[in-house]
Design a protein around this motif. Structure first.
Motif, PDB file in Angstrom:
ATOM      1  N   GLY A  30       0.801  -1.223   0.000  1.00 38.19           N
ATOM      2  CA  GLY A  30       0.000   0.000   0.000  1.00 38.19           C
ATOM      3  C   GLY A  30       0.828   1.264   0.000  1.00 38.19           C
ATOM      4  N   SER A  39       2.278   2.909  -2.587  1.00 30.80           N
ATOM      5  CA  SER A  39       1.954   3.850  -3.660  1.00 30.80           C
ATOM      6  C   SER A  39       0.685   4.625  -3.343  1.00 30.80           C
ATOM      7  CB  SER A  39       1.795   3.096  -4.984  1.00 30.80           C
ATOM      8  OG  SER A  39       3.007   2.472  -5.354  1.00 30.80           O
ATOM      9  N   ARG A  40      -0.314   3.923  -2.804  1.00 35.86           N
ATOM     10  CA  ARG A  40      -1.549   4.618  -2.417  1.00 35.86           C
ATOM     11  C   ARG A  40      -1.273   5.644  -1.321  1.00 35.86           C
ATOM     12  NH1 ARG A  40      -3.575  -0.627  -3.450  1.00 35.86           N
ATOM     13  NH2 ARG A  40      -5.281  -0.628  -4.985  1.00 35.86           N
ATOM     14  N   ASN A  43       0.507   8.778  -2.776  1.00 36.61           N
ATOM     15  CA  ASN A  43      -0.434   9.654  -3.472  1.00 36.61           C
ATOM     16  C   ASN A  43      -1.343  10.397  -2.499  1.00 36.61           C
ATOM     17  OD1 ASN A  43       0.606   8.783  -5.912  1.00 36.61           O
ATOM     18  ND2 ASN A  43      -0.965   7.225  -6.235  1.00 36.61           N
ATOM     19  N   SER A  50      -1.885  12.130  -7.637  1.00 34.94           N
ATOM     20  CA  SER A  50      -1.332  10.856  -8.083  1.00 34.94           C
ATOM     21  C   SER A  50       0.079  11.041  -8.607  1.00 34.94           C
ATOM     22  CB  SER A  50      -2.221  10.250  -9.181  1.00 34.94           C
ATOM     23  OG  SER A  50      -3.487   9.939  -8.661  1.00 34.94           O
ATOM     24  N   VAL A  83      -0.948   3.000  -9.054  1.00 34.03           N
ATOM     25  CA  VAL A  83      -1.513   2.076  -8.083  1.00 34.03           C
ATOM     26  C   VAL A  83      -2.077   0.883  -8.834  1.00 34.03           C
ATOM     27  CG1 VAL A  83      -3.288   1.744  -6.336  1.00 34.03           C
ATOM     28  CG2 VAL A  83      -2.049   3.906  -6.452  1.00 34.03           C
ATOM     29  N   GLN A  88      -3.986   0.724   4.632  1.00 40.20           N
ATOM     30  CA  GLN A  88      -5.237   0.108   4.171  1.00 40.20           C
ATOM     31  C   GLN A  88      -6.079  -0.427   5.327  1.00 40.20           C
ATOM     32  OE1 GLN A  88      -3.843  -1.383  -0.181  1.00 40.20           O
ATOM     33  NE2 GLN A  88      -3.052  -2.651   1.465  1.00 40.20           N
ATOM     34  N   ALA A  93      -5.385   5.257   2.863  1.00 40.31           N
ATOM     35  CA  ALA A  93      -5.323   6.189   1.739  1.00 40.31           C
ATOM     36  C   ALA A  93      -6.704   6.401   1.146  1.00 40.31           C
ATOM     37  CB  ALA A  93      -4.366   5.649   0.672  1.00 40.31           C
ATOM     38  N   ALA A  94      -7.561   5.394   1.225  1.00 39.47           N
ATOM     39  CA  ALA A  94      -8.891   5.476   0.628  1.00 39.47           C
ATOM     40  C   ALA A  94      -9.795   6.444   1.388  1.00 39.47           C
ATOM     41  CB  ALA A  94      -9.531   4.091   0.573  1.00 39.47           C
TER      42      ALA A  94
END
Length: 464
Positions: free
Chosen positions: A231, A233-234, A237, A243, A247, A337, A366-367
């Motif tokens: 996780g 890269s997420r 960003n 970005s 991802v 995550q 990240a989400a």
């Protein structure tokens, strides 16, 4: 070199972003400043020395804007010449229009030209002028404090004292040459040698004990480490707010080192993501091996490593093996995550990871952006801690490459002068001491060619 008797103008603040308004400062300097302003500006009262007055700037036939005029008469100004500043709250297009009107009567300032005039007019020495550029480019409070110490003249004062001692010694030696036929000893060989050695040692201590400006101007780097699909890269960003890294659910998507500027409240840093670390069994190709080695090399030179582990991971054998290979001084452990883990399992999973690694874990997503702000604050706190813990930044002189070169040349000349004094070649020793004196003078104001000055001031921003 540019004509310092021209009247010049430039914006000395950051560019106002398109579509917004903000405070801009237009700086004007030279013999015709106030005559030029009369064509564009109406003041509420007569312009007085070192005075602030409200004004109206006539932008166009149908547009006037309010502002403030700061007036500084020579020699009591930053540059030593008549200088004025217009402080205006306006959009970028309006500022550009005002500049275009001014440029009908004045010349656009070149990079660093205001500070160059301050130097040429004796308002500051060259080391202090260079400090202005360091202040403008400072990326954190430590860099700013270091540049301010340089600007306040600590380094220049030390050099001036050593130059004074060289001149005193030179005076004694040359007096001995002038009265060589008389039975007068102005300074003994032993005392002269002792003084040369003392000055030379202080210069060497200054060189060895100083910190290169370039060392602290470079922003600290913060690297994301972890096995493939941890996780990283997420998270990169999400922290950057845009970005920067691809991802993908496919392992080893990231091959190169990807960087971005992470702007925090009190400091900035370079945040980077690199290929996921691999255990030995997966370094089965030359490409994988090189990728792993490049990632480790980048991470182990970082100020801080964010060691990322998927929040849902149970078997962390590979991660524990990877952790042993990271030698960076500061490692922060990050659960990534966490949105994929049921809330009722989060506390147990966090405790499990903390037990495995004997370290605190910072939960992030990240989400959902959960945990990102606490992570940023922790990164900032660690960067500031690393800076403040290094006491050398509080007490040692700051030098740049030019200073380092001049100091090294002066030390070499004093070494040679000491040898000549020992050999009782007083005339040659005096010549070498004078050259050493002149080398150190190049740090302040003396013996500076136009080419060197142009090179130094070309590194400045326009308007400074």
């Amino acid at each position: 070199m540019l004509n310092i008797d021209d009247t010049i103008a430039a914006v000395s603040t950051a560019t106002v972003p398109a579509g917004t308004a903000g405070r801009s400062i237009i700086r004007i300097c030279g013999p015709d400043v106030f005559d030029v302003l009369k064509k564009t500006v109406t003041t509420s009262e007569s312009i007085q020395r070192n005075h602030i007055t409200s004004c109206v700037v006539h932008v166009d036939t149908d547009l006037d804007i309010d502002g403030w005029l700061y007036a500084f008469f020579q020699p009591h100004s930053y540059t030593g010449q008549d200088l004025a500043e217009l402080h205006l709250d306006a959009c970028g297009a309006v500022i550009e229009t005002i500049l275009e009107k001014l440029y009908q009567s004045v010349r656009p300032a070149s990079p660093g030209e205001f500070t160059q005039r301050a130097f040429l007019n004796g308002k500051m020495d060259l080391t202090q002028a260079e400090a202005v550029a360091e202040i403008v480019s400072a990326a954190n409070t430590t860099q700013l404090a270091a540049a301010e110490r340089l600007l306040h003249g600590r380094f220049s004062d030390t050099i001036a004292l050593l130059r004074s001692r060289i001149i005193d010694l030179l005076g004694h030696l040359e007096a001995g040459l002038d009265f060589s036929e008389e039975d007068i000893v102005f300074i003994s060989t032993a005392d002269a040698l002792k003084e040369v050695d003392s000055i030379r040692q202080q210069l060497a201590d200054l060189l060895d004990g100083s910190i290169r400006c370039e060392r602290i101007i470079d922003m600290d780097s913060v690297g994301l480490a972890g096995v493939p699909n941890a996780g990283k890269s997420r998270l990169l960003n999400a922290l950057l707010g845009h970005s920067r890294s691809i991802v993908s659910g496919i392992e080893a998507t990231t091959r190169d080192v990807l960087t971005g500027l992470l702007q925090l409240e009190q400091t900035d840093c370079v945040l980077f993501d690199c290929a996921g670390l691999l255990d030995e069994s997966r370094q089965n190709t030359r490409i994988n091996q090189l990728s792993h080695e490049a990632s480790l090399a980048a991470l182990n030179t970082a100020a801080i490593v964010l060691f990322c582990i998927d929040a849902g991971k149970q078997d962390c054998k590979a991660e524990r093996q990877m952790r042993q290979q990271i030698t960076a001084e500061t490692v922060l452990f990050v659960m990534t995550q966490i949105d994929t883990v049921p809330p009722e399992q989060m506390a147990r999973q966090q405790a499990h990871l903390q037990s495995l690694f004997n370290a605190e874990f910072l939960p992030t997503s990240a989400a959902t952006e959960e945990g990102l702000e606490p992570l940023k604050k922790r990164i900032q706190a660690e960067l500031l801690r690393l800076r403040s813990a290094d006491a050398e930044y509080e007490s040692r002189h700051m030098i740049n490459q030019r200073h380092e070169q001049k100091l090294a040349e002066a030390i070499k000349l004093l070494d040679e002068a000491g040898k000549e004094i020992k050999a009782e070649s007083t005339e040659i020793a005096a010549m070498l001491l004078r050259q050493g004196y002149e080398r150190l003078g190049g740090l302040e104001t003396e013996d500076i060619s136009e080419t060197i000055l142009d090179d130094i001031f070309s590194r400045f921003c326009i308007g400074k």
